[in-house]
Motif scaffolding. Structure first.
Motif, PDB file in Angstrom:
ATOM      1  N   ILE A  12      -9.739   7.640  -3.309  1.00  0.00           N
ATOM      2  CA  ILE A  12      -8.420   7.217  -3.781  1.00  0.00           C
ATOM      3  C   ILE A  12      -7.482   7.306  -2.586  1.00  0.00           C
ATOM      4  O   ILE A  12      -7.351   8.360  -1.971  1.00  0.00           O
ATOM      5  CB  ILE A  12      -7.955   8.105  -4.948  1.00  0.00           C
ATOM      6  CG1 ILE A  12      -8.926   7.884  -6.120  1.00  0.00           C
ATOM      7  CG2 ILE A  12      -6.523   7.787  -5.347  1.00  0.00           C
ATOM      8  CD1 ILE A  12      -8.627   8.630  -7.365  1.00  0.00           C
ATOM      9  N   LYS A  20      -1.436   9.282  -5.413  1.00  0.00           N
ATOM     10  CA  LYS A  20      -2.903   9.413  -5.348  1.00  0.00           C
ATOM     11  C   LYS A  20      -3.379  10.691  -6.030  1.00  0.00           C
ATOM     12  O   LYS A  20      -4.281  10.681  -6.844  1.00  0.00           O
ATOM     13  CB  LYS A  20      -3.399   9.489  -3.891  1.00  0.00           C
ATOM     14  CG  LYS A  20      -3.161   8.297  -3.061  1.00  0.00           C
ATOM     15  CD  LYS A  20      -3.462   8.573  -1.608  1.00  0.00           C
ATOM     16  CE  LYS A  20      -2.701   9.715  -1.029  1.00  0.00           C
ATOM     17  NZ  LYS A  20      -1.238   9.618  -1.114  1.00  0.00           N
ATOM     18  N   THR A  23      -2.897  10.732  -9.695  1.00  0.00           N
ATOM     19  CA  THR A  23      -3.908   9.867 -10.334  1.00  0.00           C
ATOM     20  C   THR A  23      -5.244  10.605 -10.419  1.00  0.00           C
ATOM     21  O   THR A  23      -5.914  10.582 -11.461  1.00  0.00           O
ATOM     22  CB  THR A  23      -4.069   8.553  -9.531  1.00  0.00           C
ATOM     23  OG1 THR A  23      -2.787   7.903  -9.454  1.00  0.00           O
ATOM     24  CG2 THR A  23      -5.060   7.621 -10.191  1.00  0.00           C
ATOM     25  N   THR A  24      -5.632  11.286  -9.329  1.00  0.00           N
ATOM     26  CA  THR A  24      -6.891  12.054  -9.340  1.00  0.00           C
ATOM     27  C   THR A  24      -6.840  13.129 -10.409  1.00  0.00           C
ATOM     28  O   THR A  24      -7.800  13.349 -11.159  1.00  0.00           O
ATOM     29  CB  THR A  24      -7.127  12.724  -7.955  1.00  0.00           C
ATOM     30  OG1 THR A  24      -7.044  11.726  -6.951  1.00  0.00           O
ATOM     31  CG2 THR A  24      -8.475  13.396  -7.886  1.00  0.00           C
ATOM     32  N   ASP A  78     -10.135  12.493  -2.835  1.00  0.00           N
ATOM     33  CA  ASP A  78      -8.675  12.278  -2.808  1.00  0.00           C
ATOM     34  C   ASP A  78      -8.245  12.424  -1.354  1.00  0.00           C
ATOM     35  O   ASP A  78      -8.501  13.438  -0.727  1.00  0.00           O
ATOM     36  CB  ASP A  78      -7.990  13.339  -3.689  1.00  0.00           C
ATOM     37  CG  ASP A  78      -6.467  13.301  -3.569  1.00  0.00           C
ATOM     38  OD1 ASP A  78      -5.927  12.206  -3.350  1.00  0.00           O
ATOM     39  OD2 ASP A  78      -5.829  14.359  -3.698  1.00  0.00           O
ATOM     40  N   VAL A 100     -10.142   3.116  -4.749  1.00  0.00           N
ATOM     41  CA  VAL A 100      -9.010   2.741  -5.597  1.00  0.00           C
ATOM     42  C   VAL A 100      -7.770   2.802  -4.704  1.00  0.00           C
ATOM     43  O   VAL A 100      -7.399   3.870  -4.216  1.00  0.00           O
ATOM     44  CB  VAL A 100      -8.846   3.708  -6.792  1.00  0.00           C
ATOM     45  CG1 VAL A 100      -7.636   3.301  -7.630  1.00  0.00           C
ATOM     46  CG2 VAL A 100     -10.104   3.734  -7.652  1.00  0.00           C
ATOM     47  N   VAL A 102      -4.005   2.845  -4.467  1.00  0.00           N
ATOM     48  CA  VAL A 102      -2.861   3.112  -5.352  1.00  0.00           C
ATOM     49  C   VAL A 102      -1.579   2.633  -4.659  1.00  0.00           C
ATOM     50  O   VAL A 102      -1.344   2.963  -3.500  1.00  0.00           O
ATOM     51  CB  VAL A 102      -2.759   4.622  -5.679  1.00  0.00           C
ATOM     52  CG1 VAL A 102      -1.570   4.898  -6.594  1.00  0.00           C
ATOM     53  CG2 VAL A 102      -4.041   5.117  -6.334  1.00  0.00           C
ATOM     54  N   ARG A 127     -12.890  -2.548  -3.497  1.00  0.00           N
ATOM     55  CA  ARG A 127     -11.771  -1.790  -4.055  1.00  0.00           C
ATOM     56  C   ARG A 127     -11.265  -2.393  -5.358  1.00  0.00           C
ATOM     57  O   ARG A 127     -11.406  -3.596  -5.582  1.00  0.00           O
ATOM     58  CB  ARG A 127     -10.582  -1.818  -3.078  1.00  0.00           C
ATOM     59  CG  ARG A 127     -10.628  -0.875  -1.941  1.00  0.00           C
ATOM     60  CD  ARG A 127     -10.011  -1.483  -0.690  1.00  0.00           C
ATOM     61  NE  ARG A 127     -10.958  -2.348  -0.013  1.00  0.00           N
ATOM     62  CZ  ARG A 127     -10.661  -3.211   0.939  1.00  0.00           C
ATOM     63  NH1 ARG A 127      -9.426  -3.332   1.342  1.00  0.00           N
ATOM     64  NH2 ARG A 127     -11.581  -3.952   1.497  1.00  0.00           N
TER      65      ARG A 127
END
Length: 694
Positions: A12, A20, A23-24, A78, A100, A102, A127
């Motif tokens: 991420i 980030k 989100t994790t 992360d 991902v 972000v 991605r």
């Protein structure tokens, strides 16, 4: 045996403060890996476990964890967003299969997003995109999608659309399924219901759905033909085509939501499982022989193949050094002996652990597709390959940028000298962009890194983690030197000491080489006047001399040395004699070639409120900055400029004063450029004074 099709190794990544880590954290809560959410702003995020991360609310080192979603195993890394720690992003992307990206719903495509996206392109990582923070003031999903196309040159494949924005953000519409996911105000991620698409969004959903299907079906001619004839393909067929296009990097499925408010994260997780590749779908890593030449072979992801694993990160903790490793082929068991192809020595695997941030779970074995940490590795460092002892091969190594800033450090008392040496040794193993050298003249220890924050954190780690109190010198810029004129010259080294003496004559030209070429050696000697066995000694000796320029002692860049002729003596000539001749030729000719001082120029990206942009530009001009562009956004103006590093020390304090604390900036190394005469004179005088004082 584990089914590798159910594995997803993902990272991420994003600009600093795009969300980030939050989100994790949401992913870990949704997958049942943690039961209580920790917030970044409270310093309680699971993957931000360093004291420095918790205090500053930023991610400094990448953290690995794993969890399960919809029957799939997700290995997640992360990564940091701050430009000084991009090395963490680079080495994480190197070992991942998918990512991902972000993006902040109001900030859009920010400077570090561009750098990370470029790294991901270089590493050919598939991605998906998550446009986060749509509950924020000034958030605009459609503007961010447009920026992704224009700034990154990428093709976003929109999969969800937001229902409402800013304070009215309620949920998302799944375009493929024509379903609306609406969350209540409790903030709990599981408190949602799936309802019909709102009436006022139906036309937009159909428009985006048509675009999505057409883009996806370009990967299956038969389905596209049928679709153009009016036959819509099944959902499974569309998903298969989207997966193919995503793995090929033709487009990037794009989701939206607010991780902080727990909205839209499930849809993004479904996208990870549905569209990002498993380890066997990624192009295999090319293998090299022990000399670094490509063999034509590949590390095919196969648990039954010979062992091929890449150590991508070293982390020191209370149990010893952890070596984070991605296994590409074969299996690893506790107690196995493996070959480190870089050192040529075998090492024994002490323990294998699966990491969850800073806690761990013991494992007896690991196989192709796994990302694990190994304990007991004594000599393995970042970028080293671990391979089968009987079938050795090496994987493509990692290349790390040179530091651009340095400071001197010294322990406050004599007792700390030994502790400092041990601590610095551990820290350089953990971070390949952090380097240590000893100034031969003064005996000072010099720390070199990627920026002020990078070195600031390192000093903090020395004090807190390793309990070494140090005194820190002023930051120093990593200047370089080059030449601007061509010089043709000759030098004869002649020494008679009784018995056999030393003799070597070289005729040569030194001239400026192309920017970025470093050191170029050429030889046009004919007729054996300088025997071939001495060419290598001459090339090496001149290259070694370039580490110290003749102006102020900084390394030389971009020089071409051409050996044109010379002479040798049958008895007195040797490689040593020609090395001595070359060193003397360097000292003789480089000062004649109009040497010039070069300074590092940084790519600076400043965010400023519109009312302060004039002050910001004026200040950058005073710092010898060259303004490249200005972009007016919803919440302020982004100013891009090139500026010399020497003028940017302490810039964040000035920027905050000018913008009442609202300004932000990031910078990364761009290139070396000639110093203005007055600056060069000051630097040379200061360097000479420092040397004289020592």
């Amino acid at each position: 045996m584990t089914d590798l099709s159910l594995y997803r190794n993902i990272g991420i990544f994003a600009h600093v403060d795009a969300g980030k880590t939050t989100t994790t954290e949401r992913i870990l809560k949704l997958t049942g890996k943690i039961h209580k959410l920790g917030e970044v702003h409270d310093g309680e995020a699971t993957t931000d476990f360093m004291e420095q991360e918790q205090e500053r609310g930023i991610t400094i080192q990448s953290a690995a964890t794993s969890c399960e979603w919809d029957g799939h195993r997700l290995n997640i890394i992360d990564t940091p967003g701050h430009v000084d720690f991009t090395i963490e992003v680079y080495r994480s992307l190197k070992v991942l299969d998918g990512g991902v990206g972000v993006f902040c719903g109001s900030g859009g495509v920010e400077p570090q997003s561009e750098t990370n996206w470029r790294y991901a392109n270089d590493s050919k990582v598939a991605r998906i995109i998550f446009v986060n923070k749509l509950d924020r003031m000034g958030a605009d999903f459609y503007r961010v999608v447009k920026q992704i196309k224009q700034v990154l040159g990428a093709k976003p494949l929109v999969m969800t659309l937001p229902i409402g924005v800013e304070d009215d953000f309620k949920g998302v519409v799944d375009i493929l399924m024509r379903q609306a996911w609406v969350w209540d105000d409790s903030g709990e991620p599981q408190n949602y219901e799936i309802v019909d698409v709102p009436e006022d969004m139906k036309a937009k959903v159909e428009e985006y759905r048509e675009q999505m299907i057409e883009m996806a079906l370009e990967h299956d001619d038969a389905l596209l033909e049928a679709y153009l004839d009016g036959n819509e393909p099944s959902i499974d067929d569309i998903k298969k085509c989207i997966r193919t296009g995503t793995v090929k990097l033709d487009f990037f499925p794009t989701y939206c939501g607010s991780a902080f408010k727990n909205k839209g994260v499930q849809n993004m997780l479904n996208g990870v499982v549905d569209y990002l590749p498993c380890p066997t779908e990624v192009p295999p890593q090319p293998e090299m022989d022990l000399e670094g030449n490509k063999t034509g072979g590949f590390a095919i992801v196969d648990p039954d193949g010979p062992l091929r694993a890449l150590a991508f990160k070293i982390m020191d903790d209370r149990f010893g050094a952890l070596t984070f490793t991605r296994i590409y082929s074969g299996r690893l068991k506790k107690g196995d002996s493996v070959l480190n192809t870089f050192t040529g020595k075998t090492e024994r695997i002490g323990r294998i652990v699966e990491m969850h941030a800073n806690s761990r779970e013991e494992r007896d074995s690991a196989q192709a597709g796994d990302i694990v940490a190994l304990l007991g590795m004594k000599q393995t460092q970042t970028g080293h390959t671990l391979s089968d002892v009987k079938k050795p091969a090496t994987l493509e190594p990692m290349v790390f940028p040179d530091p651009v800033i340095s400071i001197s450090i010294a322990p406050k008392d004599k007792a700390g000298t030994e502790k400092l040496g041990v601590a610095l040794n551990k820290m350089t193993q953990e971070d390949p962009s952090f380097r240590i050298m000893t100034d031969e003249d003064s005996g000072e220890t010099i720390m070199m890194g990627m920026g002020e924050l990078h070195l600031d954190i390192k000093v903090d780690i020395l004090r807190r983690t390793h309990h070494v109190e140090v005194e820190v010198g002023k930051p120093q810029v990593a200047y370089r030197e080059t030449i601007t004129q061509s010089v043709t010259d000759s030098y004869t080294h002649k020494k008679q000491t009784g018995g056999s003496g030393q003799f070597g004559r070289i005729d040569y030209t030194i001239e400026p080489a192309d920017t970025g070429s470093g050191y170029v050696f050429d030889c046009t000697v004919t007729g054996g006047n300088v025997p071939r066995e001495y060419w290598n000694a001459i090339e090496k000796a001149f290259g070694n001399c370039m580490s110290e320029g003749t102006l102020a002692g900084f390394p030389l860049l971009d020089i071409k040395f051409t050996l044109q002729d010379g002479a040798y003596h049958a008895v007195d000539s040797s490689a040593m004699a020609f090395e001595q001749a070359t060193r003397a030729a360097y000292r003789q000719s480089v000062p004649k070639a109009a040497p010039q001082l070069l300074e590092p120029i940084m790519k600076v990206d400043v965010y400023s409120p519109e009312a302060n942009v004039g002050d910001v530009i004026g200040d950058l001009n005073r710092r010898r900055g060259m303004i490249k562009s200005q972009e007016i956004g919803v919440t302020g103006v982004r100013v891009k400029a090139d500026a010399p590093l020497s003028e940017m020390f302490g810039y964040i304090g000035h920027l905050r004063t000018m913008t009442s604390g609202r300004g932000q900036f990031s910078m990364e190394f761009s290139h070396y450029s000639p110093c203005p005469k007055n600056v060069a004179e000051d630097v040379i005088a200061e360097t000479q004074a420092r040397k004289a004082a020592k």
